[in-house]
Design an enzyme around this catalytic site. Structure first.
Site, mmCIF file in Angstrom:
data_model
loop_
_atom_site.group_PDB
_atom_site.id
_atom_site.type_symbol
_atom_site.label_atom_id
_atom_site.label_comp_id
_atom_site.label_asym_id
_atom_site.label_seq_id
_atom_site.Cartn_x
_atom_site.Cartn_y
_atom_site.Cartn_z
ATOM 1 N N GLY A 11 0.745 -1.181 -0.105
ATOM 2 C CA GLY A 11 0.209 0.049 0.110
ATOM 3 C C GLY A 11 0.851 1.358 0.081
ATOM 4 N N MET A 13 2.114 3.167 2.472
ATOM 5 C CA MET A 13 3.011 3.321 3.284
ATOM 6 C C MET A 13 4.144 2.212 3.035
ATOM 7 S SD MET A 13 2.340 5.795 5.490
ATOM 8 C CE MET A 13 3.414 5.434 7.111
ATOM 9 N N SER A 127 5.663 7.011 12.296
ATOM 10 C CA SER A 127 4.600 8.079 12.125
ATOM 11 C C SER A 127 5.404 9.192 11.187
ATOM 12 C CB SER A 127 4.846 8.894 13.415
ATOM 13 O OG SER A 127 4.051 10.008 13.226
ATOM 14 N N LYS A 181 4.019 4.622 20.038
ATOM 15 C CA LYS A 181 3.236 5.263 18.618
ATOM 16 C C LYS A 181 1.540 5.415 18.948
ATOM 17 C CE LYS A 181 2.080 6.727 14.734
ATOM 18 N NZ LYS A 181 1.181 6.363 13.801
ATOM 19 N N HIS A 184 1.641 8.596 20.873
ATOM 20 C CA HIS A 184 2.087 9.741 19.938
ATOM 21 C C HIS A 184 0.642 10.119 19.227
ATOM 22 C CE1 HIS A 184 2.472 10.766 15.897
ATOM 23 N NE2 HIS A 184 3.649 11.290 16.221
ATOM 24 N N ASN A 185 -0.088 9.258 18.841
ATOM 25 C CA ASN A 185 -1.310 9.716 18.060
ATOM 26 C C ASN A 185 -2.519 10.342 18.993
ATOM 27 O OD1 ASN A 185 -0.120 8.323 16.015
ATOM 28 N ND2 ASN A 185 -1.938 7.497 15.395
ATOM 29 N N GLU A 188 -1.292 13.577 19.133
ATOM 30 C CA GLU A 188 -1.564 14.153 18.055
ATOM 31 C C GLU A 188 -3.095 14.659 17.771
ATOM 32 O OE1 GLU A 188 -0.462 11.643 14.412
ATOM 33 O OE2 GLU A 188 -2.625 11.701 14.105
HETATM 34 C C1 6PG Z 1 1.103 9.259 11.891
HETATM 35 C C2 6PG Z 1 -0.380 9.269 12.018
HETATM 36 C C3 6PG Z 1 -0.841 8.163 11.195
HETATM 37 C C4 6PG Z 1 -2.155 8.358 10.847
HETATM 38 C C5 6PG Z 1 -3.282 7.754 11.808
HETATM 39 C C6 6PG Z 1 -4.263 8.708 12.596
HETATM 40 O O1 6PG Z 1 1.795 9.437 13.089
HETATM 41 O O2 6PG Z 1 1.798 9.291 11.050
HETATM 42 O O3 6PG Z 1 -0.760 9.341 13.282
HETATM 43 O O4 6PG Z 1 -0.568 7.093 12.168
HETATM 44 O O5 6PG Z 1 -2.656 9.442 10.253
HETATM 45 O O6 6PG Z 1 -4.065 6.926 10.985
HETATM 46 O O7 6PG Z 1 -5.362 8.817 11.883
HETATM 47 P P1 6PG Z 1 -6.825 8.866 12.350
HETATM 48 O O8 6PG Z 1 -7.009 10.391 12.614
HETATM 49 O O9 6PG Z 1 -7.620 8.351 11.324
HETATM 50 O O10 6PG Z 1 -7.056 8.241 13.628
#
Ligand code: 6PG
Length: 466
Positions: A11, A13, A127, A181, A184-185, A188
């Site tokens: 895919g 990534m 990430s 990770k 981290h999200n 985010e």
């Molecule tokens: C990263 C992002 C990546 C992605 C996630 C979050 O660190 O590269 O966090 O992992 O964008 O899928 O996406 P959602 O907002 O859809 O949960």
């Protein structure tokens, strides 16, 4: 010549990571469950060191030993099926890396199961999205430290670099890389929501246009708020929809999607008993946003103040919003890093918070100059429980808390929902209060359930016949 690494899953990534490895001198075998993506990869790309395979056996046979296979497939049961298909073809000492956003509980399980079979499993938090994968992501690998040493040269080469240092470090045992990770999200999500609330305040209360907000954000991106999210938000706000001539942001439906990692972070915080309220509010804010039809109806029927747009001194209030955003970020990162600290001590992972902050400086979505300060704070105070208690951030919080307070009060007076700004303020005020009110909760619990309470003046637990 055997290939140095195999990438399973092509895919966006996986394909970009494979190209990144090729650009960094690896001989890369590529494989996808269906051949269409392998064909697509080869159609648009040529490199002397890439070898496509259409059968799993020949893909695995092409790898030098110990074999290193990087799987990049949709997180969930597919990872298990891929692992099951690989294991019979592997030898003890071979290494499987999972670069997806896998649930760390699954990674812990996979690690145990594979170690029992002599196969090493490295959870690699990745990430930086598609661009990061191609040009240098932040990588959070965990698992057997000796196995990590075998893949470290490749991972460190493909990772983003800041000041010559790769944004990749060994995180800790079992699935701790995927844990790091995941949080981290969570951070985010909170960071994105805080920026969105700053945007809403500037737009609804100060009456700035989208273009004016872009200019304000651009100027903030040259200060302590400098970050990738600030930078892309500026670009987003500058973009105009070609069909309508409106700002792009105004033609996008205001329902936020999510794939689950932010939710997992909150679930983990609840399980672990840590107050990650800002991170959790950012998940709830996405859920609330998804109730678009109900919100349209409710707007017509539920009372609240009207926005007093434009009545304030713009220049002064822009500064308050900026400081409130910085303060909100401090509190959100303090919560995320506190969650790391708790998980680390509960699981015995020995996470190095200063080092984690360092690898977040480049490649990843929350990359920001501010992470240097977080890293320094943990380097100087490795035992500190909460970032807010380090001298640097204590000083910043003491300077900026009043701005956050002003923004929350003004927003609320005007009927503006500010879930993360207000959660940050409540967390901050709760954290700095020696008296919490939980004595009353304890009394209530004891009243209706004889749940007992502790006293401030005597040892032991007590019950009162209320
Ligand atoms: C990263 C992002 C990546 C992605 C996630 C979050 O660190 O590269 O966090 O992992 O964008 O899928 O996406 P959602 O907002 O859809 O949960």
């Amino acid at each position: 010549m055997k290939n140095t690494i195999g990438v399973y899953g092509l895919g966006v990534m996986g394909a970009n990571l494979a190209k990144n490895m090729l650009h960094n001198g690896e001989r890369v075998a590529i494989f996808n469950y269906t051949r269409d993506l392998t064909d697509a990869f080869m159609d648009g790309y040529s490199h002397p060191e890439v070898s496509p395979y259409f059968e799993l056996e020949s893909f695995i046979d092409s790898l030098e030993k110990p074999r290193k296979i990087f799987i990049m497939v949709t997180a969930g049961p597919i990872v298990d099926s891929v692992i099951q298909s690989l294991v019979p073809l592997l030898d003890p000492g071979d290494i499987i890396m999972d670069g997806g956003n896998s649930d760390f509980h699954n990674s812990n399980r996979r690690y145990q199961q594979l170690e029992e079979q002599g196969i090493h499993f490295i959870s690699v938090g990745v990430s930086g999205g598609a661009e990061g994968a191609l040009h240098g992501p932040a990588l959070m690998p965990s698992g057997n430290p000796n196995a990590y040493q075998q893949v470290a040269p490749i991972l460190e080469k493909i990772a983003a670099k800041v000041d010559g240092k790769p944004c990749c470090t060994y995180i800790g045992p079992e699935g701790s890389g995927h844990y790091v990770k995941m949080v981290h999200n969570g951070i985010e999500y909170a960071d994105m929501q805080l920026i969105t609330e700053a945007y809403l305040f500037l737009r609804k209360i100060l009456g700035l246009t989208v273009q004016e907000i872009a200019t304000v954000f651009q100027s903030w991106d040259e200060t302590e708020l400098k970050s990738y999210l600030m930078e892309i938000t500026t670009e987003i706000l500058t973009k105009v929809d070609e069909e309508t001539g409106k700002p792009m942001v105004d033609v996008i439906l205001d329902k936020a999607g999510q794939k689950g990692t932010g939710k997992w972070t909150s679930q983990d915080a609840l399980d672990r008993g840590v107050p990650s309220s800002i991170l959790t509010e950012s998940v709830f804010a996405r859920y609330l946003s998804s109730l678009k039809e109900e919100r349209i109806y409710a707007e017509k029927h539920l009372n609240g103040p009207k926005f007093e747009t434009g009545a304030l001194d713009k220049e002064a209030w822009i500064q308050f919003v900026k400081k409130a955003l910085y303060m909100g970020k401090i509190c959100a990162y303090a919560q995320g890093f506190y969650q790391y600290k708790s998980a680390s001590s509960q699981k015995g992972w020995e996470l190095d918070l200063g080092e984690i902050a360092l690898i977040f400086r480049g490649g990843c979505i929350i990359r920001a100059d501010f992470l240097n300060d977080i890293s320094d704070a943990y380097r100087e105070n490795p035992e500190v429980t909460n970032l807010l208690l380090t001298p640097f951030f204590m000083d910043k919080a003491n300077q900026f808390e009043s701005s956050l307070r002003k923004i929350v009060i003004k927003g609320f007076e005007n009927g503006l929902s500010l879930p993360c700004f207000s959660a940050a303020l409540s967390f901050y005020d709760g954290y700095r209060s020696s008296e919490s009110g939980a004595n009353l909760i304890q009394a209530q619990r004891d009243y209706f359930g004889a749940h007992m309470y502790e006293r401030i003046d005597q040892e032991g637990t007590f019950h009162t016949e209320w």
